[in-house]
Design a protein around this motif. Structure first.
Motif, PDB file in Angstrom:
ATOM      1  N   ALA A 266       0.846  -1.201   0.000  1.00 27.00           N
ATOM      2  CA  ALA A 266       0.000   0.000   0.000  1.00 27.00           C
ATOM      3  C   ALA A 266       0.875   1.242   0.000  1.00 27.00           C
ATOM      4  CB  ALA A 266      -0.918   0.015   1.222  1.00 27.00           C
TER       5      ALA A 266
ATOM      6  N   ARG B 222     -14.293   4.442   3.215  1.00 21.69           N
ATOM      7  CA  ARG B 222     -13.755   3.645   2.107  1.00 21.69           C
ATOM      8  C   ARG B 222     -14.570   4.000   0.871  1.00 21.69           C
ATOM      9  NH1 ARG B 222     -13.965  -2.141   0.206  1.00 21.69           N
ATOM     10  NH2 ARG B 222     -15.777  -2.391   1.562  1.00 21.69           N
TER      11      ARG B 222
ATOM     12  N   VAL C 278      -3.449   1.144  -9.756  1.00 20.72           N
ATOM     13  CA  VAL C 278      -4.010   1.405  -8.427  1.00 20.72           C
ATOM     14  C   VAL C 278      -5.510   1.140  -8.464  1.00 20.72           C
ATOM     15  CG1 VAL C 278      -4.390   3.157  -6.650  1.00 20.72           C
ATOM     16  CG2 VAL C 278      -2.243   3.122  -7.925  1.00 20.72           C
TER      17      VAL C 278
ATOM     18  N   HIS D 253     -10.285   2.900  -2.267  1.00 22.89           N
ATOM     19  CA  HIS D 253      -9.249   3.439  -1.402  1.00 22.89           C
ATOM     20  C   HIS D 253      -9.880   3.974  -0.117  1.00 22.89           C
ATOM     21  CE1 HIS D 253     -10.764   6.798  -3.817  1.00 22.89           C
ATOM     22  NE2 HIS D 253     -10.412   7.598  -2.826  1.00 22.89           N
ATOM     23  N   TRP D 254      -9.020   4.253   0.853  1.00 23.92           N
ATOM     24  CA  TRP D 254      -9.457   4.814   2.135  1.00 23.92           C
ATOM     25  C   TRP D 254      -9.061   6.276   2.225  1.00 23.92           C
ATOM     26  CZ3 TRP D 254     -12.409   2.339   5.694  1.00 23.92           C
ATOM     27  CH2 TRP D 254     -12.480   0.933   5.647  1.00 23.92           C
ATOM     28  N   ARG D 255      -9.925   7.079   2.837  1.00 22.88           N
ATOM     29  CA  ARG D 255      -9.590   8.462   3.163  1.00 22.88           C
ATOM     30  C   ARG D 255      -9.988   8.725   4.606  1.00 22.88           C
ATOM     31  NH1 ARG D 255     -11.628  12.182  -1.960  1.00 22.88           N
ATOM     32  NH2 ARG D 255     -10.719  10.901  -3.613  1.00 22.88           N
TER      33      ARG D 255
ATOM     34  N   TYR E 267      -3.875   3.917  -0.635  1.00 19.71           N
ATOM     35  CA  TYR E 267      -4.100   3.379  -1.971  1.00 19.71           C
ATOM     36  C   TYR E 267      -3.356   2.050  -2.102  1.00 19.71           C
ATOM     37  CZ  TYR E 267      -5.272   8.287  -2.537  1.00 19.71           C
ATOM     38  OH  TYR E 267      -5.806   9.537  -2.371  1.00 19.71           O
TER      39      TYR E 267
ATOM     40  N   LEU F  38      -7.240  -2.885   0.922  1.00 22.50           N
ATOM     41  CA  LEU F  38      -8.437  -2.253   0.369  1.00 22.50           C
ATOM     42  C   LEU F  38      -9.672  -2.548   1.213  1.00 22.50           C
ATOM     43  CD1 LEU F  38      -7.844  -3.033  -3.416  1.00 22.50           C
ATOM     44  CD2 LEU F  38      -7.382  -0.890  -2.207  1.00 22.50           C
TER      45      LEU F  38
END
Length: 220
Positions: A99, A142, A153, A157-159, A174, A182
């Motif tokens: 990642a 997510r 990629v 993805h996570w924020r 990512y 993920l």
């Protein structure tokens, strides 16, 4: 450095250069930003100061700060992390998910509310929200974009975002398709980073009383 990590890092870092942040001083490899990490290996960078020292970014186990990506411009900062072997650190790290983690800092008004999961979802209005979490002031979602942000990629993805010492800390994680990061393990990686960073980032009044406060910390 794996092909996926190198291509993704190069693309993210190229975008970073457009932000105008000044390069952190005294960083090794500054002349090699477009080259893969040396196969001979180097010391692990576990911590770095951002936001005028108010945020001590601390890497979770198995991941390292890529010193070539660190940028500081006053209270604004940026750093990128990846699995340690992909940034040239010797050791066995295959037990950790592949990642890339991006971290940015910006000034946040004293007393201003922390961002919520809804705020993150609204900011990503072209993305579909797959999952969300809230834990101890960390908002985490997510997302799935219509198209992947970079070649190789995953669009998933996570924020995340949280407030620390009057600074907003924003995180992105990512990974390539098929990576466990993920899913739920990715939330664990982000949460671990946040927990370690909070513990390392003493209130500024306490930090100022230290006799020494290095900008960067390495470990073998």
């Amino acid at each position: 450095m794996s092909t996926w990590i190198y291509k993704a890092c190069s693309a993210i870092f190229a975008a970073l250069l457009l932000t105008g942040c000044d390069q952190a001083t005294g960083l090794p490899f500054a002349s090699e930003l477009n080259e893969p990490a040396e196969s001979s290996g180097h010391a692990r960078m576990a911590k770095v100061e951002l936001a005028d020292g108010n945020v001590i970014l601390t890497a979770p186990d198995g991941y390292c700060i890529d010193r070539r990506t660190v940028r500081r411009l006053g209270r604004t900062g940026f750093a990128m992390l990846a699995r340690c072997d992909t940034v040239g650190v010797r050791g066995y790290f295959n037990g950790y998910d592949l990642a890339i983690i991006t971290v940015t800092t910006a000034a946040h008004g004293k007393g201003a509310p922390a961002p919520t999961r809804q705020d993150l979802a609204r900011a990503a209005d072209t993305s579909r929200v797959l999952d969300n979490h809230k834990r101890d002031g960390l908002a985490l979602v997510r997302l799935s974009d219509k198209y992947p942000p970079l070649d190789g990629v995953s669009p998933v993805h996570w924020r995340g975002a949280f407030v620390l010492n009057d600074h907003l800390v924003s995180i992105g994680l990512y990974a390539p398709d098929g990576s466990e990061a993920l899913g739920k393990p990715g939330a664990g990686i982000v949460t671990d980073l946040v927990d370690r960073t909070r513990k390392s980032s003493l209130p500024r009044t306490v930090a100022n009383s230290r006799t020494a406060s290095p900008n960067e910390t390495e470990s073998n």
